[in-house]
Design a protein around this motif. Structure first.
Motif, PDB file in Angstrom:
ATOM      1  N   LEU A 100       6.075   2.485  16.388  1.00 22.61           N
ATOM      2  CA  LEU A 100       6.958   1.330  16.526  1.00 22.61           C
ATOM      3  C   LEU A 100       8.187   1.481  15.630  1.00 22.61           C
ATOM      4  CD1 LEU A 100       4.352  -1.599  16.596  1.00 22.61           C
ATOM      5  CD2 LEU A 100       5.488  -0.504  18.542  1.00 22.61           C
ATOM      6  N   LEU A 101       7.983   1.957  14.419  1.00 18.76           N
ATOM      7  CA  LEU A 101       9.113   2.115  13.503  1.00 18.76           C
ATOM      8  C   LEU A 101      10.004   3.272  13.908  1.00 18.76           C
ATOM      9  CD1 LEU A 101       7.748   1.349   9.928  1.00 18.76           C
ATOM     10  CD2 LEU A 101       8.728  -0.173  11.638  1.00 18.76           C
ATOM     11  N   ALA A 102       9.482   4.239  14.646  1.00 22.55           N
ATOM     12  CA  ALA A 102      10.319   5.326  15.134  1.00 22.55           C
ATOM     13  C   ALA A 102      11.389   4.792  16.093  1.00 22.55           C
ATOM     14  CB  ALA A 102       9.473   6.388  15.832  1.00 22.55           C
ATOM     15  N   GLU A 103      11.056   3.720  16.827  1.00 28.56           N
ATOM     16  CA  GLU A 103      12.013   3.113  17.739  1.00 28.56           C
ATOM     17  C   GLU A 103      12.973   2.178  17.011  1.00 28.56           C
ATOM     18  OE1 GLU A 103      10.117   1.268  21.085  1.00 28.56           O
ATOM     19  OE2 GLU A 103       8.595   2.843  21.247  1.00 28.56           O
ATOM     20  N   HIS A 104      12.489   1.512  15.984  1.00 23.58           N
ATOM     21  CA  HIS A 104      13.324   0.602  15.189  1.00 23.58           C
ATOM     22  C   HIS A 104      13.044   0.866  13.708  1.00 23.58           C
ATOM     23  CE1 HIS A 104      14.842  -1.910  18.510  1.00 23.58           C
ATOM     24  NE2 HIS A 104      13.651  -1.706  19.059  1.00 23.58           N
ATOM     25  N   PRO A 105      13.633   1.931  13.162  1.00 23.36           N
ATOM     26  CA  PRO A 105      13.318   2.307  11.771  1.00 23.36           C
ATOM     27  C   PRO A 105      13.731   1.266  10.737  1.00 23.36           C
ATOM     28  CG  PRO A 105      15.143   3.602  12.646  1.00 23.36           C
ATOM     29  CD  PRO A 105      14.556   2.856  13.798  1.00 23.36           C
ATOM     30  N   GLU A 106      14.624   0.367  11.107  1.00 23.95           N
ATOM     31  CA  GLU A 106      15.054  -0.662  10.164  1.00 23.95           C
ATOM     32  C   GLU A 106      14.096  -1.841  10.102  1.00 23.95           C
ATOM     33  OE1 GLU A 106      16.077  -2.198  14.085  1.00 23.95           O
ATOM     34  OE2 GLU A 106      16.193  -0.215  13.155  1.00 23.95           O
ATOM     35  N   ALA A 107      13.093  -1.882  10.997  1.00 25.74           N
ATOM     36  CA  ALA A 107      12.175  -3.013  11.061  1.00 25.74           C
ATOM     37  C   ALA A 107      11.289  -3.074   9.818  1.00 25.74           C
ATOM     38  CB  ALA A 107      11.312  -2.919  12.324  1.00 25.74           C
ATOM     39  N   PRO A 108      11.175  -4.235   9.186  1.00 27.38           N
ATOM     40  CA  PRO A 108      10.290  -4.352   8.019  1.00 27.38           C
ATOM     41  C   PRO A 108       8.835  -4.515   8.450  1.00 27.38           C
ATOM     42  CG  PRO A 108      11.316  -6.465   8.476  1.00 27.38           C
ATOM     43  CD  PRO A 108      11.905  -5.484   9.462  1.00 27.38           C
ATOM     44  N   VAL A 109       7.917  -4.052   7.604  1.00 28.46           N
ATOM     45  CA  VAL A 109       6.491  -4.281   7.782  1.00 28.46           C
ATOM     46  C   VAL A 109       6.022  -5.094   6.590  1.00 28.46           C
ATOM     47  CG1 VAL A 109       4.208  -3.271   8.085  1.00 28.46           C
ATOM     48  CG2 VAL A 109       6.217  -2.094   9.008  1.00 28.46           C
ATOM     49  N   ILE A 110       5.556  -6.313   6.844  1.00 29.76           N
ATOM     50  CA  ILE A 110       5.069  -7.208   5.795  1.00 29.76           C
ATOM     51  C   ILE A 110       3.551  -7.303   5.934  1.00 29.76           C
ATOM     52  CG2 ILE A 110       5.233  -9.482   4.736  1.00 29.76           C
ATOM     53  CD1 ILE A 110       7.894  -8.092   4.760  1.00 29.76           C
ATOM     54  N   TYR A 111       2.828  -6.935   4.887  1.00 31.54           N
ATOM     55  CA  TYR A 111       1.367  -7.019   4.909  1.00 31.54           C
ATOM     56  C   TYR A 111       0.952  -8.363   4.328  1.00 31.54           C
ATOM     57  CZ  TYR A 111       1.628  -2.030   5.886  1.00 31.54           C
ATOM     58  OH  TYR A 111       1.907  -0.815   6.464  1.00 31.54           O
ATOM     59  N   LEU A 112       0.432  -9.237   5.194  1.00 25.69           N
ATOM     60  CA  LEU A 112       0.063 -10.598   4.809  1.00 25.69           C
ATOM     61  C   LEU A 112      -1.457 -10.726   4.813  1.00 25.69           C
ATOM     62  CD1 LEU A 112       0.635 -13.605   4.295  1.00 25.69           C
ATOM     63  CD2 LEU A 112       0.945 -13.889   6.757  1.00 25.69           C
ATOM     64  N   SER A 113      -2.023 -11.024   3.654  1.00 26.47           N
ATOM     65  CA  SER A 113      -3.473 -11.041   3.524  1.00 26.47           C
ATOM     66  C   SER A 113      -3.912 -12.147   2.587  1.00 26.47           C
ATOM     67  CB  SER A 113      -3.972  -9.688   3.004  1.00 26.47           C
ATOM     68  OG  SER A 113      -5.355  -9.716   2.717  1.00 26.47           O
ATOM     69  N   PHE A 116     -10.823 -22.456  -5.449  1.00 23.21           N
ATOM     70  CA  PHE A 116     -10.177 -21.293  -4.857  1.00 23.21           C
ATOM     71  C   PHE A 116      -9.039 -21.740  -3.945  1.00 23.21           C
ATOM     72  CE2 PHE A 116     -14.523 -19.860  -5.710  1.00 23.21           C
ATOM     73  CZ  PHE A 116     -14.271 -18.708  -6.440  1.00 23.21           C
ATOM     74  N   ARG A 117      -8.104 -20.828  -3.706  1.00 22.79           N
ATOM     75  CA  ARG A 117      -7.015 -21.090  -2.787  1.00 22.79           C
ATOM     76  C   ARG A 117      -7.485 -21.026  -1.344  1.00 22.79           C
ATOM     77  NH1 ARG A 117      -4.913 -19.597  -7.298  1.00 22.79           N
ATOM     78  NH2 ARG A 117      -2.785 -20.115  -7.894  1.00 22.79           N
ATOM     79  N   SER A 118      -6.771 -21.727  -0.467  1.00 22.49           N
ATOM     80  CA  SER A 118      -7.061 -21.678   0.962  1.00 22.49           C
ATOM     81  C   SER A 118      -6.324 -20.492   1.573  1.00 22.49           C
ATOM     82  CB  SER A 118      -6.627 -22.976   1.639  1.00 22.49           C
ATOM     83  OG  SER A 118      -6.630 -22.828   3.038  1.00 22.49           O
ATOM     84  N   GLY A 119      -7.081 -19.547   2.136  1.00 18.67           N
ATOM     85  CA  GLY A 119      -6.458 -18.397   2.766  1.00 18.67           C
ATOM     86  C   GLY A 119      -5.616 -18.781   3.962  1.00 18.67           C
ATOM     87  N   GLN A 120      -6.091 -19.757   4.749  1.00 20.21           N
ATOM     88  CA  GLN A 120      -5.321 -20.184   5.917  1.00 20.21           C
ATOM     89  C   GLN A 120      -4.009 -20.837   5.499  1.00 20.21           C
ATOM     90  OE1 GLN A 120      -7.457 -21.954   9.300  1.00 20.21           O
ATOM     91  NE2 GLN A 120      -9.349 -21.741   8.121  1.00 20.21           N
ATOM     92  N   GLU A 121      -4.045 -21.673   4.474  1.00 16.51           N
ATOM     93  CA  GLU A 121      -2.814 -22.303   4.002  1.00 16.51           C
ATOM     94  C   GLU A 121      -1.836 -21.254   3.478  1.00 16.51           C
ATOM     95  OE1 GLU A 121      -3.667 -25.308   1.164  1.00 16.51           O
ATOM     96  OE2 GLU A 121      -4.807 -26.564   2.565  1.00 16.51           O
ATOM     97  N   HIS A 122      -2.366 -20.245   2.802  1.00 15.84           N
ATOM     98  CA  HIS A 122      -1.514 -19.173   2.290  1.00 15.84           C
ATOM     99  C   HIS A 122      -0.786 -18.474   3.423  1.00 15.84           C
ATOM    100  CE1 HIS A 122      -0.258 -15.457   0.339  1.00 15.84           C
ATOM    101  NE2 HIS A 122      -1.030 -14.772   1.167  1.00 15.84           N
ATOM    102  N   LYS A 123      -1.503 -18.120   4.489  1.00 11.78           N
ATOM    103  CA  LYS A 123      -0.871 -17.417   5.602  1.00 11.78           C
ATOM    104  C   LYS A 123       0.132 -18.306   6.325  1.00 11.78           C
ATOM    105  CE  LYS A 123      -4.076 -13.701   6.677  1.00 11.78           C
ATOM    106  NZ  LYS A 123      -4.811 -12.999   7.758  1.00 11.78           N
ATOM    107  N   HIS A 124      -0.221 -19.564   6.538  1.00 10.46           N
ATOM    108  CA  HIS A 124       0.719 -20.497   7.172  1.00 10.46           C
ATOM    109  C   HIS A 124       2.009 -20.591   6.361  1.00 10.46           C
ATOM    110  CE1 HIS A 124      -1.353 -22.136  10.615  1.00 10.46           C
ATOM    111  NE2 HIS A 124      -2.448 -22.368   9.917  1.00 10.46           N
ATOM    112  N   ALA A 125       1.871 -20.775   5.048  1.00 10.23           N
ATOM    113  CA  ALA A 125       3.043 -20.963   4.191  1.00 10.23           C
ATOM    114  C   ALA A 125       3.933 -19.732   4.193  1.00 10.23           C
ATOM    115  CB  ALA A 125       2.593 -21.301   2.769  1.00 10.23           C
ATOM    116  N   GLN A 126       3.325 -18.541   4.116  1.00  9.18           N
ATOM    117  CA  GLN A 126       4.128 -17.326   4.060  1.00  9.18           C
ATOM    118  C   GLN A 126       4.835 -17.045   5.388  1.00  9.18           C
ATOM    119  OE1 GLN A 126       4.732 -15.933   1.178  1.00  9.18           O
ATOM    120  NE2 GLN A 126       3.300 -17.395   0.259  1.00  9.18           N
TER     121      GLN A 126
END
Length: 364
Positions: free
Chosen positions: A195-208, A245-255
Motif C-alpha cells: 500500500l505504501l509503495a503506491e502512496h509512500p507519503e501515507a502515514p501509518v498510525i498504530y492505535l492500540s 484502569f483506562r477504557s480501551g474503547q474510549e481511548h480508541k474513540h478519542a484518538q
C-alpha cells in the motif's frame, strides 16, 4: 473538577515517595523516546521520563534504535510496569531553533502540541531533554497538507498474534515477555508495504489499547518483522482519576476523532480484528465522520484465537453485530493479510465516494 479516584491517589503517593527515595540514593532520570506526528501547522510530541540508576549504560552510538534497546534492557519484564515515573519533571523540546518547555504528568509522560513548528513534510528529528537527563533525539512525522491516504492499524491480533488468553497478555508482558512468544500475522506486513509503495507519503498510525511501557519492544517488533515505521498511540498503564484502569474503547474513540481534527485532509483505511471491539469502534467512528474514512479492513480470528481472546469461539460482532451495512464505505474481511490484500488494494485505489470498485469489496 471531580475528586480523583482513590486508586490514583494511592499510586501518586507511592510514586512520589519512591521517586524521592531513589533521588536520595543518587538516581537520575532517563527520557524514553516516543515517535510523534503532526501536520504542517502543528506537531504532537510524546516522551516519557523515568527514574534510572544512571546514564553509564547508554549506548555508545546514541541512535533512536540503540536508545530503545537500552531502555528495553533496563526495564525488561516486570520492571517495565514497575518503573518509577519522574512526576512534574521539566522537559525541554527543541525543534530547530525553537525551544518549548513542558512538565510531565502523573505517569511521567508529556503529550504536547507545538504549533508553528516550521518543519517540512516527512520524517525529522527533534531533541528532548530535562535538567537531570541526557538530551536525546526523537523521531517525528510531519504529514503534508496534500496527503489524502493514511492507515490506522490496531496491533494485538492484527499485526501480531499473541496466542495467549486476553487476560494473560498483560501478565505475560509484565513478568515473562519473551520476544519469540509473539508472531507476526501472515501477510500483514507485506500488505502494508504494498500500500505504501503506491502512496509512500501515507502515514501509518498504530492505535492500540496496549500500555506505553511496551513501546520500545513493540517498535523493535514492527521493525524486525518488516512493518512500516509510524507513530504509536498507546495508553498509560494503571489507575486513572476516574477508575482502576483506562477504557480501551474510549481511548480508541478519542484518538480517532483527534486524528480527524488534526488531519482533516487524510481519509483513513482502518485496519483491525474481530477479536475485541474494532468493528464496533470503527463503525461508530465512520458513521460520525464518513468523510474521513476510506474503508475498513477486519482480520477474522480463527475459532481458537477467538476462544483465547474472549472465551467463546465466535467474534464479538457476531453476538452484537456492528451495523456495517449502514456505512457508505467498503468493509472487507479475511483471516490474514494475504486474504485482505486484494480487497484492500481496491479500496486504496478508489475514492470513498465512488463506491465498491472491485468484486469482493462490499459496502458495509
Amino acid at each position: 473538577m471531580p475528586r480523583p479516584h482513590a486508586a490514583a491517589v494511592l499510586e501518586d503517593a507511592y510514586n512520589e515517595r519512591k521517586s524521592a527515595m531513589l533521588r536520595s540514593r543518587g538516581w537520575s532520570t532517563r527520557i524514553v523516546p516516543l515517535t510523534g506526528y503532526g501536520s504542517e501547522s502543528q506537531l504532537r510530541v510524546f516522551a516519557r521520563v523515568i527514574m534510572t540508576r544512571g546514564e553509564q549504560d547508554d549506548p555508545e552510538e546514541p541512535t533512536h534504535a540503540a536508545r530503545l534497546r537500552a531502555v528495553e534492557l533496563e526495564t525488561r519484564g516486570w520492571r517495565a510496569f514497575l518503573t518509577t515515573p519522574a512526576i512534574d519533571e521539566v522537559v525541554t523540546i527543541r525543534i530547530n531553533e525553537r525551544i518549548t518547555t513542558a512538565r510531565t504528568d502523573r505517569g511521567g509522560f508529556i503529550d504536547l502540541t507545538v504549533r508553528g513548528h516550521g518543519l517540512t513534510p516527512g520524517w525529522h528529528r527533534i531533541f528532548v531533554g530535562s535538567p537531570n537527563a541526557q538530551t536525546i533525539d526523537v523521531p517525528v512525522l510531519v504529514i503534508g497538507n496534500d496527503v489524502t491516504h493514511g492507515i490506522v492499524s490496531d496491533i494485538d491480533d492484527t499485526v501480531l498474534s499473541t496466542s495467549l488468553p486476553r487476560p494473560m497478555i498483560a501478565a505475560w508482558n509484565t513478568f515473562l515477555r519473551s520476544e519469540g512468544a509473539r508472531k507476526a500475522v501472515p501477510g500483514m506486513a507485506t500488505m502494508y508495504r504494498e500500500l505504501l509503495a503506491e502512496h509512500p507519503e501515507a502515514p501509518v498510525i498504530y492505535l492500540s489499547t496496549g500500555a506505553w511501557n511496551t513501546s520500545p519492544w513493540l517498535t523493535r517488533f514492527l521493525r524486525r518483522n518488516g512493518y512500516p515505521k509510524g507513530p504509536m498511540l498507546l495508553t498509560d498503564w494503571g489507575p486513572t482519576n476516574t477508575g482502576w484502569f483506562r477504557s480501551g474503547q474510549e481511548h480508541k474513540h478519542a484518538q480517532l476523532h483527534r486524528l480527524a481534527r488534526e488531519l482533516p485532509h487524510v481519509k483513513w483505511l482502518l485496519i483491525g480484528d474481530d477479536g475485541q471491539h474494532d468493528p464496533k469502534i470503527y463503525t461508530e467512528f465512520t458513521s460520525r465522520k464518513p468523510g474521513h474514512v476510506r474503508g475498513i479492513a477486519i482480520r477474522e480470528l480463527s475459532p481458537g484465537e477467538q476462544v483465547l481472546s474472549h472465551v467463546i469461539p465466535v467474534a464479538n460482532d457476531d453476538l452484537v453485530p456492528a451495523p456495517t451495512e449502514e456505512l457508505d464505505v467498503p468493509v472487507v474481511r479475511a483471516p490474514d493479510g494475504y486474504g485482505l490484500a486484494p480487497q484492500v488494494r481496491a479500496i486504496w485505489a478508489s475514492d470513498p465516494a465512488d463506491g465498491p470498485s472491485a468484486p469482493g469489496v462490499s459496502r458495509g
